[in-house]
Design a protein around this motif. Structure first.
Motif, PDB file in Angstrom:
ATOM      1  N   ILE B   9       0.863  -1.183   0.000  1.00  0.00           N
ATOM      2  CA  ILE B   9       0.000   0.000   0.000  1.00  0.00           C
ATOM      3  C   ILE B   9       0.903   1.238   0.000  1.00  0.00           C
ATOM      4  O   ILE B   9       1.693   1.440   0.922  1.00  0.00           O
ATOM      5  CB  ILE B   9      -0.930   0.022   1.235  1.00  0.00           C
ATOM      6  N   ILE B  10       0.796   2.015  -1.056  1.00  0.00           N
ATOM      7  CA  ILE B  10       1.631   3.213  -1.186  1.00  0.00           C
ATOM      8  C   ILE B  10       1.055   4.296  -0.291  1.00  0.00           C
ATOM      9  O   ILE B  10      -0.056   4.774  -0.525  1.00  0.00           O
ATOM     10  CB  ILE B  10       1.707   3.666  -2.664  1.00  0.00           C
ATOM     11  N   ASP B  11       1.811   4.645   0.722  1.00  0.00           N
ATOM     12  CA  ASP B  11       1.284   5.509   1.785  1.00  0.00           C
ATOM     13  C   ASP B  11       1.597   6.975   1.492  1.00  0.00           C
ATOM     14  O   ASP B  11       2.594   7.527   1.937  1.00  0.00           O
ATOM     15  CB  ASP B  11       1.901   5.063   3.118  1.00  0.00           C
ATOM     16  N   GLY B  12       0.685   7.607   0.758  1.00  0.00           N
ATOM     17  CA  GLY B  12       0.894   9.001   0.363  1.00  0.00           C
ATOM     18  C   GLY B  12       0.908   9.944   1.553  1.00  0.00           C
ATOM     19  O   GLY B  12       1.609  10.959   1.541  1.00  0.00           O
ATOM     20  N   LYS B  13       0.151   9.600   2.556  1.00  0.00           N
ATOM     21  CA  LYS B  13       0.102  10.464   3.734  1.00  0.00           C
ATOM     22  C   LYS B  13       1.479  10.527   4.395  1.00  0.00           C
ATOM     23  O   LYS B  13       1.971  11.599   4.730  1.00  0.00           O
ATOM     24  CB  LYS B  13      -0.933   9.877   4.711  1.00  0.00           C
ATOM     25  N   LEU B  14       2.087   9.357   4.513  1.00  0.00           N
ATOM     26  CA  LEU B  14       3.409   9.267   5.146  1.00  0.00           C
ATOM     27  C   LEU B  14       4.472   9.964   4.299  1.00  0.00           C
ATOM     28  O   LEU B  14       5.285  10.743   4.802  1.00  0.00           O
ATOM     29  CB  LEU B  14       3.777   7.791   5.323  1.00  0.00           C
ATOM     30  N   VAL B  15       4.441   9.693   2.992  1.00  0.00           N
ATOM     31  CA  VAL B  15       5.435  10.312   2.099  1.00  0.00           C
ATOM     32  C   VAL B  15       5.267  11.831   2.124  1.00  0.00           C
ATOM     33  O   VAL B  15       6.244  12.576   2.208  1.00  0.00           O
ATOM     34  CB  VAL B  15       5.306   9.776   0.656  1.00  0.00           C
ATOM     35  N   THR B 269      -2.081   2.829  -4.519  1.00  0.00           N
ATOM     36  CA  THR B 269      -2.393   3.937  -3.602  1.00  0.00           C
ATOM     37  C   THR B 269      -3.829   3.797  -3.117  1.00  0.00           C
ATOM     38  O   THR B 269      -4.724   3.511  -3.904  1.00  0.00           O
ATOM     39  CB  THR B 269      -2.282   5.306  -4.301  1.00  0.00           C
ATOM     40  N   PRO B 270      -4.062   4.015  -1.832  1.00  0.00           N
ATOM     41  CA  PRO B 270      -5.446   4.026  -1.342  1.00  0.00           C
ATOM     42  C   PRO B 270      -6.092   5.390  -1.609  1.00  0.00           C
ATOM     43  O   PRO B 270      -5.401   6.354  -1.912  1.00  0.00           O
ATOM     44  CB  PRO B 270      -5.271   3.824   0.162  1.00  0.00           C
ATOM     45  N   VAL B 271      -7.416   5.453  -1.540  1.00  0.00           N
ATOM     46  CA  VAL B 271      -8.139   6.731  -1.560  1.00  0.00           C
ATOM     47  C   VAL B 271      -9.085   6.702  -0.374  1.00  0.00           C
ATOM     48  O   VAL B 271      -9.902   5.769  -0.272  1.00  0.00           O
ATOM     49  CB  VAL B 271      -8.956   6.900  -2.857  1.00  0.00           C
ATOM     50  N   PRO B 272      -9.009   7.637   0.566  1.00  0.00           N
ATOM     51  CA  PRO B 272      -8.015   8.715   0.651  1.00  0.00           C
ATOM     52  C   PRO B 272      -6.658   8.217   1.187  1.00  0.00           C
ATOM     53  O   PRO B 272      -6.545   7.043   1.546  1.00  0.00           O
ATOM     54  CB  PRO B 272      -8.668   9.684   1.634  1.00  0.00           C
ATOM     55  N   GLY B 273      -5.690   9.103   1.214  1.00  0.00           N
ATOM     56  CA  GLY B 273      -4.394   8.762   1.814  1.00  0.00           C
ATOM     57  C   GLY B 273      -3.348   8.349   0.801  1.00  0.00           C
ATOM     58  O   GLY B 273      -2.268   7.882   1.169  1.00  0.00           O
ATOM     59  N   GLY B 274      -3.673   8.491  -0.503  1.00  0.00           N
ATOM     60  CA  GLY B 274      -2.701   8.149  -1.539  1.00  0.00           C
ATOM     61  C   GLY B 274      -2.155   9.412  -2.182  1.00  0.00           C
ATOM     62  O   GLY B 274      -1.323  10.115  -1.606  1.00  0.00           O
TER      63      GLY B 274
END
Ligand SMILES: NC(=O)C1=CN([C@@H]2O[C@H](COP(=O)(O)OP(=O)(O)OC[C@H]3O[C@@H](n4cnc5c(N)ncnc54)[C@H](OP(=O)(O)O)[C@@H]3O)[C@@H](O)[C@H]2O)C=CC1
Ligand SMILES: NC(=O)C1=CN([C@@H]2O[C@H](COP(=O)(O)OP(=O)(O)OC[C@H]3O[C@@H](n4cnc5c(N)ncnc54)[C@H](OP(=O)(O)O)[C@@H]3O)[C@@H](O)[C@H]2O)C=CC1
Lengths: 298, 298
Positions: B9-15, B269-274
């Motif tokens: 899971i590509i963690d856009g929030k973390l990045v 990527t998840p939605v939301p959070g990606g």
């Protein structure tokens, strides 16, 4: 010699002739009704034989349709400032409606800087990044579309080839041919894929193309077996290959193995006589649109 | 409830958090060594709730990293001249390094005219046609890359996903997401295909994608069965779907059936959070590059 062929041969020479005739009558009409004569300025730097030939051909084509041609020839060792000075003069000269810088420029000249000096209103080559940006964007329109890709589209239109909803593959992504060709196909609602030198197994994608535009500059790159039966093939490539039987020692071929392809494709452009003659015709057409836009003519 | 998932899971929030931290230290370093504080100006026209929320979030994100934020709020019934006046002021204000016009603008305003008024040096949204043109052209570099597609690329980079030589499919061709995303993938030497609403059998092409970026705005458009096993999926879509169990009556989903896709894709990527959190992070990053370019800082 007989060649087995099931394809329609797309006759660029004939279409280009027809377009030049159409332009000639429009130019005459404008001159008669307004006194305005369209003008195209060409800037040639250095003494490359091929560039000189291109410039001569462009001047000749202008004369034939009644477009006045202007030329600035600069020596190989001129400076960027020299070239820009000439461009500025043409930018502000009301008799000039199109300005074209013959490429390639000598090594010491920054091509980007030179091309950006041409006012966007007279950028008949359509190479200004502002024109390319507008070409890429939905809801925007470029003032000019680059001549060779515009010529490809014109061939498709004049042969009534449907583009909307079709799979289109473009080989090559250069600023002057491949990339704008792909953008134009997409604007016409094709689904585009762009193949380049880093593409793995290009034949897999090319085989899906209903419409193929090849602008790689690699002789015999595209084999007949790479084509979907019934595909339409526009071969932009102009490649010199050795030919001892030719008086010049070489002959010109496209990117596509014509013999193989013409028994698979539904329509195909030959090389020479396909896209080649269209490029100058589109340059004249862009110059005509320019004079109409500048003087707000119908 | 358990979901079977083999994907990363590509963690856009973390990045995005990590990037904002990086930007905060750079901003502090620049302030300490030069006294310069980066500034971002936002122009908001009218009183759309969603636009107000976006602008508030952008201001908050600026504050958190030490970027000064400027705002001009204009009434719904203002004129184009009013907006352009504010843009001109920001264009010439040396404390402002980025200018952003919150879209959409009211119906009576010409969006193109307004966006073109932002000086290209401060066009942190990257929407100016000159920036898009440079993005499309080989050998040219845009001053700014549009934030959402830049965020997609950044996610691919931070997860070490190879792009060169890969087949990439982008769903959508909008000026702000799809088209620039495709151009960026091509610049990174992927072989791109662009799917849009006129594409027939989109699943056939999508199934060839090693990398899929979806920006259609259609919930559950992409099924698990449309994906190549092991594909990397970047889902840009943010779509509200009815959900009586949610206190707000709706929830947000992407374009991709996440449940189905996460057992086929190698990363998603998840939605939301990606991609969502990446957009603002890239806006801050563009503002930082701008201040560095304007003041010639390292
Ligand atoms: N008919 C006419 O009037 C005109 C004809 N031409 C002809 O068109 C051809 C292309 O011209 P131009 O665009 O200027 O050339 P460029 O050399 O600028 O571009 C060639 C493109 O083809 C790609 N390419 C090269 N080799 C391969 C390969 N083996 N497989 C897939 N892709 C490949 C390159 O990829 P990469 O980007 O990865 O390097 C590049 O994008 C030439 O033959 C030229 O003479 C050009 C202009 C006008
Ligand atoms: N994560 C973030 O920060 C951001 C998320 N978004 C989200 O991304 C999505 C796209 O946004 P945006 O680009 O502005 O949207 P647009 O509506 O401008 O563009 C949508 C694109 O998708 C294409 N499309 C629509 N339906 C289909 C379909 N059924 N099959 C294939 N293609 C289709 C359209 O094709 P055509 O061109 O033929 O009409 C169009 O090109 C939205 O959900 C939006 O909310 C947007 C910006 C930022």
């Amino acid at each position: 010699m007989t060649t087995e062929s099931s394809s329609i041969i797309i006759d660029g020479k004939l279409v280009a002739k027809k377009i030049r005739d159409e332009i000639a009558s429009e130019v005459a009409r404008i001159k008669d009704s307004t006194g305005i004569v369209p003008g195209l300025a060409v800037i040639l730097v250095g003494s490359r034989k091929d560039s000189q030939t291109y410039v001569r051909n462009k001047k000749k084509a202008c004369e034939e349709v009644g477009i006045e041609s202007f030329e600035a020839s600069l020596p190989e060792d001129c400076t960027e400032e020299d070239i820009i000075k000439h461009i500025s003069d043409f930018n502000s000269n009301p008799s000039v409606h199109g300005i074209l810088v013959q490429l390639p420029l000598p090594q010491h000249i920054n091509e980007e800087k030179i091309l950006n000096a041409v006012t966007i209103e007279k950028d008949v080559d359509g190479f200004h990044p502002l024109n390319i940006g507008r070409l890429a964007m939905q809801g925007r329109d470029p003032l000019f579309v680059p001549c060779t890709p515009k010529g490809c589209m014109e061939l498709l239109h004049r042969y009534n080839i449907e583009i909307k909803g079709k799979r289109a593959v473009v080989i090559g992504r250069s600023n002057i041919v491949g990339m704008p060709a792909a953008l134009l196909l997409q604007r016409a609602n094709a689904t585009i894929s762009i193949v380049h030198s880093k593409t793995k197994n290009p034949e897999e994608i090319i085989r899906q193309a209903d419409i193929l535009i090849s602008a790689a500059g690699v002789p015999n790159l595209v084999r007949g077996s790479w084509l979907k039966p019934g595909a339409v093939v526009i071969d932009v490539g102009i490649n010199a290959v050795d030919d001892s039987e030719s008086p010049r020692g070489y002959r010109l071929v496209g990117d596509v193995c014509f013999g193989e392809a013409s028994s698979v494709a539904s329509a195909i452009t030959p090389v020479p006589g396909g896209v080649g003659p269209m490029t100058i015709a589109m340059l004249l057409s862009n110059t005509l649109s320019s004079v109409k836009r500048i003087h707000d003519l119908k």
